[in-house]
Design an enzyme around this catalytic site. Sequence first.
Site, PDB file in Angstrom:
ATOM      1  CB  CYS A 159      -1.270  -0.292   0.636  1.00 14.75           C
ATOM      2  SG  CYS A 159      -1.576  -1.496   1.193  1.00 14.75           S
ATOM      3  CD  GLU A 178      -1.676   7.402   9.717  1.00 16.83           C
ATOM      4  OE1 GLU A 178      -0.975   8.139   8.698  1.00 16.83           O
ATOM      5  OE2 GLU A 178      -1.910   6.261   9.284  1.00 16.83           O
ATOM      6  CG  HIS A 238      -6.433   0.613   1.486  1.00 21.45           C
ATOM      7  ND1 HIS A 238      -6.006   1.558   1.639  1.00 21.45           N
ATOM      8  CD2 HIS A 238      -6.458  -0.245   3.335  1.00 21.45           C
ATOM      9  CE1 HIS A 238      -4.756   1.550   1.774  1.00 21.45           C
ATOM     10  NE2 HIS A 238      -4.687   0.199   2.333  1.00 21.45           N
TER      11      HIS A 238
END
Length: 386
Positions: free
Chosen positions: A157, A293, A316
């Site tokens: 990704c 994150e 996504h």
Amino acid sequence: MAAYTATSAVGVGLGPLREALAARRSGLRRNDFGDGERLDTFIGRVAGVEESALPASLAGWDCRNNRLAWMALQADGFLDRVAAARKRHGERGVAVVVGTSTSSIGASEEAYTRLDGDGGFPADLARPIVHTPHSLGDFVQQALGLRGPAVTVATACSSSAKVFAQAARLIRSGVVEAAVVGGVDTLCGSVLFGFNALELVSSEPCRPFDVARRGLSLGEAAGFALLEREGSGPRLLGWGESSDAHHMSSPHPEGLGARLAMEGALSRAGLTPADIDYINLHGTATPKNDEIEADAIAGLFPASTWASSTKGWTGHTLGAAGIIESVIALLALEHGEVPGTLNSAELDPLCGPQLRLDNGQRRCRHVMNNSFGFGGNNASLLFGYA
């Protein structure tokens, strides 16, 4: 950045993307992809891919992934901008660096479901180039009439974020004068059922950083940008890359790789955390990704920084996430239209003051985009005006 474009579930090109962001209109819809068994989930599917077609001269590369790439290449005058760069620098003076996580695997899946009597691929899919990881890179180079270096990056990704760093190195080293960067990934069975097997897929539209988030919504997208050594417009000021090597599908528990990538981008750009006005977060809405994150952002950036995840609009998009979300960050830089976080209602207490749910207007001088992939492949990009 001489030009950029993006196509996703919210529409083809920059216009529909800006409109959807401003109206907080999601492109997610209940899964209607594929035949037979379907997962109970929401997806970001691009309309019109099945009905589109490649030019006859590119028919050898025909597959769903390359059709989506062609749709995106035709938007926002991008083909004309590349043609002008080709004229300035020559066919060998412009590189192609594109990212994808699955390339044309959907075509390979179809071929295996329709094997002929001898166990071979059916005649219409007996085209080796669409069954390789470099299918996308080869197609884009041919479609644009370029003859410079052609690289396909496949780091899950983070793929189409890392392309910016690779292209910048090619330009800075004098190998080329310009580069077309981008990424494309399309939905297919391997993607949907693979992520479901990891128990990462939500049965509802994704809610990044929400205290009650349940997982991700998968999407598909294509985007491209043209980088040149000289020119006007926003610039790639810095990039940071890191590799956790911690786990195949889980990030480092202390966010070490994420922090190193962000610090690397800041260092290369000669900026401090306080200089960053907006960060487009990776923010997939999976429990661990968002937790780690958010903690990294809270520990590194001041409260004045705005940060959000835009996956509630597009889903996504895997290997295309880096380019799509870089384009969204670039739009914020150019127009001062900063998106919030769609679908989420109550932020996880672990989030710092940087995380925003609502859209806002602010003058942005420097923007960042984070893309973190399986295996700990991390990339952070910094854009601004030189």
